[in-house]
Scaffold this active site. Structure first.
Site, PDB file in Angstrom:
ATOM      1  N   GLY A  10       0.817  -1.215   0.000  1.00 12.21           N
ATOM      2  CA  GLY A  10       0.000   0.000   0.000  1.00 12.21           C
ATOM      3  C   GLY A  10       0.852   1.268   0.000  1.00 12.21           C
ATOM      4  N   LYS A  84      -9.130   2.143   5.047  1.00 17.96           N
ATOM      5  CA  LYS A  84      -8.854   3.494   5.555  1.00 17.96           C
ATOM      6  C   LYS A  84      -9.829   4.588   5.120  1.00 17.96           C
ATOM      7  CE  LYS A  84      -5.784   4.893   1.847  1.00 17.96           C
ATOM      8  NZ  LYS A  84      -4.642   5.677   1.439  1.00 17.96           N
ATOM      9  N   SER A 124      -3.620   6.966  13.755  1.00 20.09           N
ATOM     10  CA  SER A 124      -4.045   8.122  12.966  1.00 20.09           C
ATOM     11  C   SER A 124      -4.408   9.282  13.876  1.00 20.09           C
ATOM     12  CB  SER A 124      -5.276   7.697  12.160  1.00 20.09           C
ATOM     13  OG  SER A 124      -5.926   8.819  11.623  1.00 20.09           O
ATOM     14  N   TYR A 148     -14.110   3.989  11.478  1.00 19.80           N
ATOM     15  CA  TYR A 148     -12.678   3.904  11.157  1.00 19.80           C
ATOM     16  C   TYR A 148     -11.833   4.387  12.333  1.00 19.80           C
ATOM     17  CZ  TYR A 148      -8.097   5.168   9.407  1.00 19.80           C
ATOM     18  OH  TYR A 148      -6.737   5.293   9.281  1.00 19.80           O
ATOM     19  N   LYS A 152      -9.018   2.410  15.164  1.00 17.65           N
ATOM     20  CA  LYS A 152      -7.654   2.806  15.556  1.00 17.65           C
ATOM     21  C   LYS A 152      -7.550   2.928  17.071  1.00 17.65           C
ATOM     22  CE  LYS A 152      -5.947   2.888  11.450  1.00 17.65           C
ATOM     23  NZ  LYS A 152      -5.041   1.824  11.038  1.00 17.65           N
ATOM     24  N   TYR A 176      -0.396   9.169  12.428  1.00 15.92           N
ATOM     25  CA  TYR A 176      -0.071   9.958  11.232  1.00 15.92           C
ATOM     26  C   TYR A 176      -1.063  11.098  11.095  1.00 15.92           C
ATOM     27  CZ  TYR A 176       1.553   5.211   9.886  1.00 15.92           C
ATOM     28  OH  TYR A 176       2.087   3.956   9.839  1.00 15.92           O
ATOM     29  N   ARG A 230      -5.057  21.343   7.484  1.00 12.43           N
ATOM     30  CA  ARG A 230      -4.505  20.036   7.860  1.00 12.43           C
ATOM     31  C   ARG A 230      -2.978  20.098   7.905  1.00 12.43           C
ATOM     32  NH1 ARG A 230      -9.095  19.800   8.689  1.00 12.43           N
ATOM     33  NH2 ARG A 230     -10.646  18.232   8.101  1.00 12.43           N
TER      34      ARG A 230
HETATM   35  P1  NAD Z   1      -3.392   1.677   1.661  1.00 14.86           P
HETATM   36  O1  NAD Z   1      -4.797   1.284   1.429  1.00 14.86           O
HETATM   37  O2  NAD Z   1      -2.623   2.255   0.535  1.00 14.86           O
HETATM   38  O3  NAD Z   1      -2.564   0.456   2.260  1.00 14.86           O
HETATM   39  C1  NAD Z   1      -3.144  -0.523   3.081  1.00 14.86           C
HETATM   40  C2  NAD Z   1      -2.712  -1.874   2.536  1.00 14.86           C
HETATM   41  O4  NAD Z   1      -3.264  -2.903   3.365  1.00 14.86           O
HETATM   42  C3  NAD Z   1      -3.216  -2.120   1.123  1.00 14.86           C
HETATM   43  O5  NAD Z   1      -2.137  -2.571   0.332  1.00 14.86           O
HETATM   44  C4  NAD Z   1      -4.267  -3.215   1.288  1.00 14.86           C
HETATM   45  O6  NAD Z   1      -4.310  -4.039   0.156  1.00 14.86           O
HETATM   46  C5  NAD Z   1      -3.781  -3.920   2.539  1.00 14.86           C
HETATM   47  N1  NAD Z   1      -4.800  -4.596   3.343  1.00 14.86           N
HETATM   48  C6  NAD Z   1      -5.962  -4.093   3.837  1.00 14.86           C
HETATM   49  N2  NAD Z   1      -6.592  -5.024   4.571  1.00 14.86           N
HETATM   50  C7  NAD Z   1      -5.816  -6.126   4.556  1.00 14.86           C
HETATM   51  C8  NAD Z   1      -5.921  -7.417   5.131  1.00 14.86           C
HETATM   52  N3  NAD Z   1      -6.964  -7.778   5.889  1.00 14.86           N
HETATM   53  N4  NAD Z   1      -4.936  -8.315   4.915  1.00 14.86           N
HETATM   54  C9  NAD Z   1      -3.877  -7.984   4.150  1.00 14.86           C
HETATM   55  N5  NAD Z   1      -3.716  -6.783   3.568  1.00 14.86           N
HETATM   56  C10 NAD Z   1      -4.675  -5.868   3.767  1.00 14.86           C
HETATM   57  O7  NAD Z   1      -3.400   2.680   2.897  1.00 14.86           O
HETATM   58  P2  NAD Z   1      -2.230   3.572   3.484  1.00 14.86           P
HETATM   59  O8  NAD Z   1      -2.571   4.986   3.228  1.00 14.86           O
HETATM   60  O9  NAD Z   1      -0.911   3.057   3.066  1.00 14.86           O
HETATM   61  O10 NAD Z   1      -2.467   3.313   5.035  1.00 14.86           O
HETATM   62  C11 NAD Z   1      -1.682   2.376   5.758  1.00 14.86           C
HETATM   63  C12 NAD Z   1      -2.141   2.381   7.202  1.00 14.86           C
HETATM   64  O11 NAD Z   1      -2.010   3.698   7.743  1.00 14.86           O
HETATM   65  C13 NAD Z   1      -3.613   2.007   7.386  1.00 14.86           C
HETATM   66  O12 NAD Z   1      -3.733   1.228   8.552  1.00 14.86           O
HETATM   67  C14 NAD Z   1      -4.307   3.341   7.558  1.00 14.86           C
HETATM   68  O13 NAD Z   1      -5.480   3.217   8.321  1.00 14.86           O
HETATM   69  C15 NAD Z   1      -3.237   4.118   8.297  1.00 14.86           C
HETATM   70  N6  NAD Z   1      -3.345   5.576   8.109  1.00 14.86           N
HETATM   71  C16 NAD Z   1      -3.406   6.096   6.849  1.00 14.86           C
HETATM   72  C17 NAD Z   1      -3.547   7.466   6.676  1.00 14.86           C
HETATM   73  C18 NAD Z   1      -3.671   8.066   5.312  1.00 14.86           C
HETATM   74  O14 NAD Z   1      -4.196   9.176   5.191  1.00 14.86           O
HETATM   75  N7  NAD Z   1      -3.202   7.428   4.248  1.00 14.86           N
HETATM   76  C19 NAD Z   1      -3.561   8.309   7.795  1.00 14.86           C
HETATM   77  C20 NAD Z   1      -3.490   7.746   9.064  1.00 14.86           C
HETATM   78  C21 NAD Z   1      -3.375   6.360   9.210  1.00 14.86           C
HETATM   79  C1  WQD Z   2      -8.255  17.154   3.859  1.00 14.42           C
HETATM   80  C2  WQD Z   2      -8.978  18.491   3.717  1.00 14.42           C
HETATM   81  C3  WQD Z   2     -11.369  18.267   3.549  1.00 14.42           C
HETATM   82  C4  WQD Z   2     -11.294  16.115  -0.273  1.00 14.42           C
HETATM   83  C5  WQD Z   2      -8.518  11.763   6.515  1.00 14.42           C
HETATM   84  C6  WQD Z   2      -8.917  10.918   7.672  1.00 14.42           C
HETATM   85  C7  WQD Z   2      -7.776  10.810   8.631  1.00 14.42           C
HETATM   86  C8  WQD Z   2      -6.518  10.340   7.926  1.00 14.42           C
HETATM   87  C9  WQD Z   2      -6.194  11.204   6.775  1.00 14.42           C
HETATM   88  C10 WQD Z   2      -6.561   7.944   7.952  1.00 14.42           C
HETATM   89  C11 WQD Z   2     -10.258  18.581   4.551  1.00 14.42           C
HETATM   90  C12 WQD Z   2     -10.800  18.822   2.265  1.00 14.42           C
HETATM   91  C13 WQD Z   2     -10.958  16.785   0.885  1.00 14.42           C
HETATM   92  C14 WQD Z   2     -11.962  16.822  -1.305  1.00 14.42           C
HETATM   93  C15 WQD Z   2     -11.875  18.822   0.037  1.00 14.42           C
HETATM   94  N1  WQD Z   2      -6.676   9.035   7.371  1.00 14.42           N
HETATM   95  N2  WQD Z   2     -11.227  18.112   1.039  1.00 14.42           N
HETATM   96  N3  WQD Z   2     -12.213  18.158  -1.096  1.00 14.42           N
HETATM   97  O1  WQD Z   2     -10.283  14.303   6.262  1.00 14.42           O
HETATM   98  O2  WQD Z   2      -8.159  15.479   7.028  1.00 14.42           O
HETATM   99  O3  WQD Z   2      -8.251  13.058   7.023  1.00 14.42           O
HETATM  100  O4  WQD Z   2      -7.335  11.249   5.904  1.00 14.42           O
HETATM  101  O5  WQD Z   2      -6.322   7.737   9.093  1.00 14.42           O
HETATM  102  O6  WQD Z   2      -8.183   9.891   9.604  1.00 14.42           O
HETATM  103  O7  WQD Z   2     -10.041  11.496   8.319  1.00 14.42           O
HETATM  104  O8  WQD Z   2      -8.144  14.202   4.886  1.00 14.42           O
HETATM  105  O9  WQD Z   2      -7.547  14.498   2.534  1.00 14.42           O
HETATM  106  O10 WQD Z   2      -9.900  13.779   3.111  1.00 14.42           O
HETATM  107  O11 WQD Z   2      -9.186  16.098   3.640  1.00 14.42           O
HETATM  108  O12 WQD Z   2     -12.129  20.021   0.171  1.00 14.42           O
HETATM  109  O13 WQD Z   2     -12.327  16.286  -2.348  1.00 14.42           O
HETATM  110  O14 WQD Z   2      -9.408  18.626   2.348  1.00 14.42           O
HETATM  111  O15 WQD Z   2     -12.594  18.891   3.861  1.00 14.42           O
HETATM  112  O16 WQD Z   2     -10.360  19.899   4.984  1.00 14.42           O
HETATM  113  P1  WQD Z   2      -8.824  14.336   6.338  1.00 14.42           P
HETATM  114  P2  WQD Z   2      -8.690  14.569   3.465  1.00 14.42           P
END
Ligand code: NAD
Ligand code: WQD
Length: 331
Positions: A10, A84, A124, A148, A152, A176, A230
């Site tokens: 991912g 996610k 997160s 979601y 976490k 993150y 953000r």
């Molecule tokens: P992503 O979707 O790109 O990566 C997640 C990976 O996990 C994917 O490759 C998916 O195929 C795999 N996956 C999901 N469920 C699975 C399962 N049951 N078994 C095996 N593989 C599985 O997401 P990401 O952005 O790389 O996020 C990674 C982690 O970080 C997640 O736990 C997400 O919740 C957390 N996170 C992401 C963000 C963000 O904004 N991207 C922010 C905060 C936390």
């Molecule tokens: C960022 C800003 C939106 C899309 C989410 C999860 C958080 C973490 C990161 C996993 C906000 C605005 C967005 C669009 C917009 N993920 N926006 N138009 O909501 O801060 O965080 O992702 O853990 O838990 O909640 O991120 O990128 O969706 O939004 O105006 O099409 O952009 O309102 O202000 P967010 P985001």
């Protein structure tokens, strides 16, 4: 060390695999590819000239996970695998609770069985809910607002309780903020299998013409210009934060915000993207998105002090690298 990386194909997992390999570790990836492609791992191999052991399996399948622990000597587990999408979690809560919580339980159980005491968890900023900004690690987690977010909070509690019961267990809960950007090669980046949920992949896809217009969710927040603020962190910095967390893992629970400490508004990000890349991003203002907060940014002093880690890349690098990846990326 030999490191088991769940979700390693991912977005954040792939950049962290790269960073771990570059730091001299070996990685074993478990990923069911529900939101990623196996070709990402080939690209990491190309970039690092190193091997990755890959198992296309679901982390909620206990016997499959057990067989990996049985057959490999594992020194540490990095648990990225998870669903996610905040909005999807509201519509499909059971899927999210099952996938995100059961995977954590199964991995923690395997660690206990095979005596593996180093665990790094992808948490997160969403766990802070509606706390006051800047978010601090010792805030009370009383208000994650979505399924979601709850997955976490629950996973953090499970791992904390495991650490309480076993004084040798070391866990890092990495919260993150908003991960964005891509590796400078343009080979790996954020490539969701479906329509993106987050702002930056929307911006890049609109700029590329894959989507017509960006919707900006509200311009009436009490922020610098009315749009949401953000803490955008470059995924390469974030990946290095994981290496730092591993290097500084102490017995017990280690909680860190991984962000930059700086807030950027939606309008500021769109403008920077247009200027840096000399492209146009058409947008319209729409209603606020349900559940959104006005501002979210980290207090990063704990990570800076204890991990000796600090995000080095800024909004300009983020916009340039995200666009380079999008331009090269073919579905
Ligand atoms: P992503 O979707 O790109 O990566 C997640 C990976 O996990 C994917 O490759 C998916 O195929 C795999 N996956 C999901 N469920 C699975 C399962 N049951 N078994 C095996 N593989 C599985 O997401 P990401 O952005 O790389 O996020 C990674 C982690 O970080 C997640 O736990 C997400 O919740 C957390 N996170 C992401 C963000 C963000 O904004 N991207 C922010 C905060 C936390
Ligand atoms: C960022 C800003 C939106 C899309 C989410 C999860 C958080 C973490 C990161 C996993 C906000 C605005 C967005 C669009 C917009 N993920 N926006 N138009 O909501 O801060 O965080 O992702 O853990 O838990 O909640 O991120 O990128 O969706 O939004 O105006 O099409 O952009 O309102 O202000 P967010 P985001």
């Amino acid at each position: 060390m030999q490191i088991l990386v769940t979700g390693g194909a991912g977005y954040i997992g792939s950049h962290t695999c790269f960073a771990l390999l570059e730091a001299g570790h070996r990685v074993i990836v478990l990923d069911n590819l529900c939101n990623s492609k196996v070709s990402t791992l080939d690209k990491i191999k190309l970039l690092t000239n190193k091997e990755i052991i890959f198992y296309p399996l679901d982390v909620t399948n206990e016997s499959s996970v057990d067989s990996i622990f049985l057959n490999h000597r594992i020194d540490a587990v990095f648990h990225f695998a998870g669903l996610k999408s905040v909005s999807e979690s509201v519509k499909k809560p059971l899927e999210y609770y099952y996938n995100n919580v059961v995977s954590t339980l199964i991995l923690a159980k395997a660690c206990q069985k095979y005596n593996i005491n180093k665990f790094i968890f992808s948490s997160s900023a969403t766990v802070y809910g509606r706390n006051k900004v800047p978010f601090l690690e010792d805030s009370e987690l009383m208000s994650a607002t979505t399924p979601y977010g709850e997955t976490k909070v629950i996973s953090e509690r499970i791992l904390t309780d495991v650490a309480k019961a076993n004084s040798e267990f070391s866990v890092s809960l990495l919260r993150y903020f908003n991960p964005v950007g891509a590796h400078k090669s343009g080979l790996i980046g954020e490539a969701p299998n479906n329509i993106p949920n987050n702002l930056m992949p929307y911006i890049t896809q609109v700029a590329k013409g894959k989507m017509r217009k960006l919707k900006i969710f509200g311009d009436d927040y009490p922020t610098v210009d009315g749009s949401g603020v953000r803490d955008y962190i470059h995924v390469v910095d974030l990946a290095l934060g994981h290496v730092a967390a591993l290097n500084n893992l102490l017995p017990g629970v280690n909680v860190y915000n991984l962000g930059t400490g700086k807030g950027t508004s939606v309008f500021q990000l769109v403008k920077a993207f247009e200027e840096v890349n000399n492209v146009h991003v058409p947008y319209e203002i729409t209603n606020r998105r349900s559940g959104d907060i006005a501002e979210c940014y980290a207090d990063v002093s704990k990570a800076e002090k204890e991990l000796k880690w600090k995000a080095k890349l800024g909004i300009i690098d983020i916009c340039r690298d995200a666009w380079r990846f999008e331009k090269k990326y073919e579905v």
